[in-house]
Every structure is written in structure tokens, then in C-alpha cells.
Design a protein around this motif. Structure first.
Motif, PDB file in Angstrom:
ATOM      1  N   PHE A   3      11.822  19.555   0.190  1.00 31.30           N
ATOM      2  CA  PHE A   3      13.108  19.158  -0.386  1.00 31.30           C
ATOM      3  C   PHE A   3      14.207  19.668   0.530  1.00 31.30           C
ATOM      4  O   PHE A   3      14.376  20.878   0.685  1.00 31.30           O
ATOM      5  N   ILE A  25      17.994  10.883  -1.673  1.00 32.29           N
ATOM      6  CA  ILE A  25      18.204  10.853  -3.126  1.00 32.29           C
ATOM      7  C   ILE A  25      19.635  11.285  -3.424  1.00 32.29           C
ATOM      8  O   ILE A  25      20.122  12.270  -2.874  1.00 32.29           O
ATOM      9  N   ALA A  26      20.320  10.492  -4.257  1.00 33.17           N
ATOM     10  CA  ALA A  26      21.695  10.858  -4.649  1.00 33.17           C
ATOM     11  C   ALA A  26      21.716  10.969  -6.172  1.00 33.17           C
ATOM     12  O   ALA A  26      21.343  11.991  -6.727  1.00 33.17           O
ATOM     13  N   GLY A  28      19.672   9.608  -8.164  1.00 29.49           N
ATOM     14  CA  GLY A  28      18.282   9.789  -8.570  1.00 29.49           C
ATOM     15  C   GLY A  28      17.823   8.818  -9.644  1.00 29.49           C
ATOM     16  O   GLY A  28      16.664   8.830 -10.034  1.00 29.49           O
ATOM     17  N   THR A  29      18.709   7.943 -10.101  1.00 29.90           N
ATOM     18  CA  THR A  29      18.358   7.105 -11.254  1.00 29.90           C
ATOM     19  C   THR A  29      17.299   6.067 -10.909  1.00 29.90           C
ATOM     20  O   THR A  29      16.701   5.481 -11.798  1.00 29.90           O
ATOM     21  N   MET A  32      13.919   8.688  -8.971  1.00 31.21           N
ATOM     22  CA  MET A  32      13.205   9.573  -9.896  1.00 31.21           C
ATOM     23  C   MET A  32      12.179   8.824 -10.735  1.00 31.21           C
ATOM     24  O   MET A  32      11.135   9.376 -11.082  1.00 31.21           O
ATOM     25  N   ASP A  47      18.289  15.438  -0.149  1.00 29.98           N
ATOM     26  CA  ASP A  47      19.290  15.514  -1.222  1.00 29.98           C
ATOM     27  C   ASP A  47      20.687  15.293  -0.640  1.00 29.98           C
ATOM     28  O   ASP A  47      21.175  16.107   0.142  1.00 29.98           O
ATOM     29  N   THR A  49      23.416  15.008  -2.503  1.00 29.91           N
ATOM     30  CA  THR A  49      24.466  15.304  -3.489  1.00 29.91           C
ATOM     31  C   THR A  49      25.366  16.469  -3.093  1.00 29.91           C
ATOM     32  O   THR A  49      26.387  16.690  -3.716  1.00 29.91           O
ATOM     33  N   ARG A  50      24.971  17.241  -2.078  1.00 28.01           N
ATOM     34  CA  ARG A  50      25.824  18.374  -1.673  1.00 28.01           C
ATOM     35  C   ARG A  50      26.818  17.979  -0.593  1.00 28.01           C
ATOM     36  O   ARG A  50      27.550  18.824  -0.097  1.00 28.01           O
ATOM     37  N   ARG A  74      33.235   7.054 -11.691  1.00 32.36           N
ATOM     38  CA  ARG A  74      34.498   7.241 -10.970  1.00 32.36           C
ATOM     39  C   ARG A  74      35.033   5.923 -10.437  1.00 32.36           C
ATOM     40  O   ARG A  74      36.246   5.737 -10.327  1.00 32.36           O
ATOM     41  N   ASN A 100      27.150   8.270 -14.952  1.00 39.23           N
ATOM     42  CA  ASN A 100      27.622   9.566 -14.461  1.00 39.23           C
ATOM     43  C   ASN A 100      26.920   9.986 -13.183  1.00 39.23           C
ATOM     44  O   ASN A 100      27.417  10.840 -12.459  1.00 39.23           O
ATOM     45  N   ARG A 101      25.748   9.439 -12.928  1.00 38.24           N
ATOM     46  CA  ARG A 101      24.967   9.865 -11.764  1.00 38.24           C
ATOM     47  C   ARG A 101      24.785   8.765 -10.717  1.00 38.24           C
ATOM     48  O   ARG A 101      24.804   9.039  -9.528  1.00 38.24           O
TER      49      ARG A 101
END
Lengths: 297, 211
Positions: A3, A25-26, A28-29, A32, A47, A49-50, A74, A100-101
Motif C-alpha cells: 500500500f 485508488i481515490a 475507492g467506490t 473496493m 493511495d 487521497t493524500r 464538491r 462524499n468519496r
């Protein structure tokens, strides 16, 4: 499974160059679900998302640059006025939790023919900004989708952003599903008016191996509108024009029978969606948009 | 999850054990419910999984209901599984494991998400709230109290997800009408169809502001 958590986009691109097999992966919908059901066993996940720069949007020249990691919620809240078509499609994605994701970048990365934002990106002439350690390039949405879940990314590339012009005229999106939330589209349709170019963008989703533009419908309508001088002095469209537009939009599709619907139903529904969305968009263009909720196309 | 790494089964690779498990299951059917054999295979699977997990596990810290919790998880472990199986917070339910039912809804940094669609390793440095974190001692959260008052559940399988979503819906300000509540609660499915009572509970709870 490794990861990997890069904190900058440059770092992420370096990883992708070194290990092209890593799965980004952002939200993840999508990824995942494949992991949970063991449809996919990636050797490593990347990842995203950071990475702060992926979650930003900003004007870029006369376009809007929307980072690949901006979640749907958003886009709806912050860009609904400037990108109404994209916001409408975003509102139909999954459920509030998913919005939201989930991200447009993820929609593009997955390149599912049923992805909700694709028809809007096509109708609005969006450009996809992709990057690698070799540099950055822009891919027009119309050249981005290559096949079922296949896109034009090279193995070392990541999606950085999408670029869209702020809407100068009405846009509409509509989708057919079995309920209002948590549905994969049976079929979907987007239309965007481009009066400054004297043309209309139109695209179908979930009704062919890829999302695709309805070029014959676009050309037909552009001709009708300019011949009658309707861009300059807008009048309600003839029923025959709206119907023909719907027929041509349905002809752009090459649907299949599957668990969500039959090919015949998809063709029928697309003709209806195209006719109605055009009706709503044109009504807005004529300045009578507020009657939309009462109207029946 | 108990650490079974001391059992001799740890040498098994996950794949071989799964294969053995499959064979045992088929044999089990043929032998009319050979329960012992099937459960032995399941145990072997669990042990192998634990061993596998131990090998590639990474230490992480999750901040759940205000408490920092240290644990070791394999990167592929979802937040849902980490909560339920590692931290024993079983209030969050696993329904579909694919983001469709909403039973696993938790709040992350105040926003509701589905914990089955995110990895535990991705949720470090976030404030996670589960249904266990809503009540203050014996003092129920207004949403929990409203669900009881309105009998907003039957089997209860979806209830913790419904409650977490309801908390978020109220925070988001989407409780103006029953239609609005229904629309914004649409990511949570109730197999018992207690929807009228759920909507009434959300509407009622929205009137109260938590002190």
C-alpha cells in the motif's frame, strides 16, 4: 499487497513509472468492490487521497480545471452554477455517502460504459489532463474511451484533472434506472448547448461499449437551429425536431441485452431521454426554464 | 481477531487452504452435511488468513470515537472489518460489502461514508465516529432516542447505518420535508421497509439540537 502512500503528485508519478501495475485508488467506490469480492488482486495500491493538488479546482485560462480527486459532493456544491451538466450527473451518482468519496477522476479511470459523468464530459467537449514522469498531455473526452473499461491512459500515466468550459448556455443530463439512488444507469444522455459555436453537444451513456457522442443528432440539430435562426431569436422547438433528435440520438447507441435492460428498451428510452433533455435545455435557453417542472415532454 | 499464528496451520498458504476448503465443502455436501469437516476447513482457512495477515500487516492508528486505537492490519482490510473484527466495534454492520446497502455507514471527519468501501490504512489521521460513539454514557443521542420513540426498525440490521446517516442528514441540513429526508437517506436500505417510521424519526430528531 503493498500500500503506497505518496504525498505529492510527482511522487505518485514516479511510483507509477517504476511500477505501472499498481492500481490507483481515490474514492475507492469502484476499486473496493473489486477487492472485496476478489475480482482483482493487485500487487499494490497507490493511495491518491493524500495528494492535495488533486483535490483542488481552479480557473485555468478560460476553462475550469477540476482536479481528478475532487469528490462529487464538491462538484455539486461548489461548481453547480458553472458546470451544471456535470453537477446534474454527479447528483445521480450512488448515494450521499458515495458522493462524499467518489470522484470524476475515478469515473474516468474505471472507464465503465455506464459511468454517469461520461456523457456530460463528451457533450461539453471536456479535455482529460493525464500525466506521467514523461510529461503532461491533454486527451479530448471523445478520444479517451477506447472500450469496455478501457481508456487511453498509458501504463505509466495518472489522471490529473479534467478541463471544461464554464457553461455559457443550458445543459441537461438524464438517466434511467430502477430507483433514484444506488443504480447503475440502464442508459443515460447529456446535452449541452453551445450557442457561441452554433452547435449542440450530445452523448449517450450505458448503451454501447463506450460512452459516445451522438454526432448525427448533433449535426441535425445544429442545422435546424441555424436554418431557422433560432440561436438569435429563440422560439419553442417543433415537436418533429425534438423527435428526430431523439431518434438520431438512439441510433448512435449500440446497446446489448443485459441484466439491467434490453437493447430495445435502451434504444426506446434513449430517444425519450434525448427528446426531453433537449426540450428542457431549450426551454431554459428561451428563458422559460421555470416552467420545466410542470411541462411534460 | 484472535491471533492464531501459534497453531501449526500457519504454514498453509491461503490459496492451498481455500482449495482444500472447497474440496471439503463439496465432500461435505456429498456426505450429507459433514459439519465437522467443513468447520475444520473453515478454521484452517481462518488460521491461514491470520498467518498471511501477520506477514504483511502494517501498524496503524485509527481515531475512533475520540480514542486513538493502535492495531496491525493487512493493507487490504476495509475500515468496516477493522472496526468489527479488530476493534470489536460490532455496532457497524456488514450488509452487502459493496457500497449498496448503507448498513456500514460511519462518519469520517464529520462526513458520512461507507466503511466497506474504504481501507483502514487510508483512514489514519481521520476522526471516525461509529454508532457506539453517539451516546454520552446512558444519555442517548437525539437520533437514537427518536428511532426508539418512532419504532423506526424491525430486525435492526440496517439501523446503525440509518442512524449514522440520519445524524449526517441533520448536520447537512437536508431535513426540510419528508421528500427531502427520503432523498438524502436514499443510500440506506431497510429490508423491513420501516421507511415511514425512519423518516418520522429523522424529522423529529432534526428538531432537537444536541447540547
Amino acid at each position: 499487497m503493498d500500500f503506497l502512500i505518496p504525498s505529492t503528485f510527482a511522487e505518485a508519478l514516479a511510483i507509477k513509472a517504476e511500477r505501472p501495475e499498481v492500481v490507483p485508488i481515490a474514492g475507492g467506490t469502484d476499486v473496493m468492490v473489486e477487492l472485496n469480492f476478489d475480482h482483482r488482486r493487485p500487487t499494490a495500491l497507490l493511495d491518491l487521497t493524500r495528494i492535495a493538488e488533486l483535490t483542488e479546482w481552479a480557473p485555468s485560462e478560460n476553462l475550469l480545471r477540476v482536479g481528478a480527486g475532487v469528490p462529487y459532493v464538491r462538484i455539486i456544491d461548489e461548481l453547480g452554477d458553472r458546470l451544471p451538466g456535470l453537477a446534474m450527473a454527479s447528483r445521480t451518482v450512488g448515494s450521499p455517502q458515495i458522493r462524499n468519496r467518489g470522484t470524476v477522476g475515478g469515473n474516468l479511470g474505471a472507464a465503465s460504459p455506464a459511468g454517469d459523468t461520461h456523457p456530460v464530459l463528451l457533450a461539453c467537449d471536456a479535455q482529460v489532463e493525464v500525466a506521467s514522469v514523461r510529461g503532461t498531455r491533454m486527451i479530448p473526452a471523445a478520444e479517451f474511451y477506447l472500450g469496455v473499461k478501457r481508456n487511453a491512459l498509458e501504463p505509466d500515466e495518472l489522471i490529473a484533472a479534467v478541463h471544461l468550459a464554464p457553461a455559457a448556455a443550458p445543459q441537461q443530463f438524464s438517466k434511467v434506472g430502477t430507483r433514484n439512488a444506488m443504480v447503475i444507469a440502464v442508459c443515460s444522455f447529456a446535452v449541452a448547448l453551445h450557442p457561441e459555436q452554433g452547435r449542440v453537444g450530445a452523448a449517450v451513456g450505458s448503451a454501447a461499449p463506450t460512452p459516445r457522442r451522438a454526432l448525427a443528432a448533433e449535426e441535425f440539430l445544429a442545422g435546424e437551429l441555424s436554418d431557422a435562426g433560432l440561436w438569435e431569436s429563440p422560439k419553442p422547438l417543433l415537436d418533429s425536431v425534438r423527435r428526430r433528435f431523439g431518434e438520431l440520438a438512439a441510433e448512435a447507441a449500440s446497446p446489448i441485452d443485459d441484466v439491467r435492460g434490453t437493447a430495445a428498451y435502451r434504444r426506446h428510452a434513449l430517444a425519450v431521454l434525448a427528446r426531453r433533455t433537449l426540450g428542457w435545455a431549450w426551454q431554459d435557453y428561451c428563458g422559460t426554464g421555470e416552467t420545466r417542472s410542470q411541462s411534460c415532454a | 481477531m484472535p491471533d492464531n499464528s501459534e497453531t501449526p496451520k500457519q504454514q498453509h498458504k491461503r490459496r492451498t487452504v481455500l482449495k482444500a476448503g472447497g474440496a471439503a465443502a463439496i465432500a461435505g455436501i456429498a456426505a450429507a452435511h459433514s459439519v465437522t469437516e467443513a468447520s475444520a476447513a473453515t478454521q484452517a482457512q481462518d488460521a491461514a488468513l491470520a498467518a498471511d495477515t501477520e506477514a504483511s500487516a502494517v501498524p496503524i492508528v485509527l481515531t475512533v470515537n475520540g480514542q486513538a486505537r493502535q492495531l496491525r492490519v493487512e493493507p487490504r482490510v476495509t475500515l468496516l472489518d477493522a472496526l468489527r473484527e479488530r476493534l470489536d466495534l460490532t455496532g457497524t454492520k456488514k450488509g452487502c460489502d459493496r457500497g449498496e446497502c448503507g448498513a456500514c455507514t460511519v462518519l469520517v471527519d464529520g462526513r458520512r461514508i461507507k466503511s466497506c468501501l474504504t481501507l483502514a490504512v487510508m483512514r489514519q489521521d481521520c476522526a471516525i465516529t461509529t454508532v457506539e460513539g453517539l451516546a454520552k454514557g446512558d444519555d442517548l443521542h437525539p437520533v437514537q432516542a427518536a428511532f426508539i420513540r418512532h419504532d423506526a426498525f424491525q430486525c435492526g440490521g440496517c439501523t446503525s447505518g440509518q442512524i449514522m446517516s440520519a445524524v449526517a442528514v441533520i448536520d447537512e441540513g437536508h431535513t426540510g420535508s419528508t421528500d427531502e429526508i427520503r432523498e438524502w437517506m436514499s443510500g440506506n436500505i431497510c429490508r423491513c421497509a420501516a421507511y415511514p417510521n425512519i423518516v418520522a424519526a429523522v424529522q423529529d430528531a432534526a428538531k432537537e439540537k444536541r447540547p
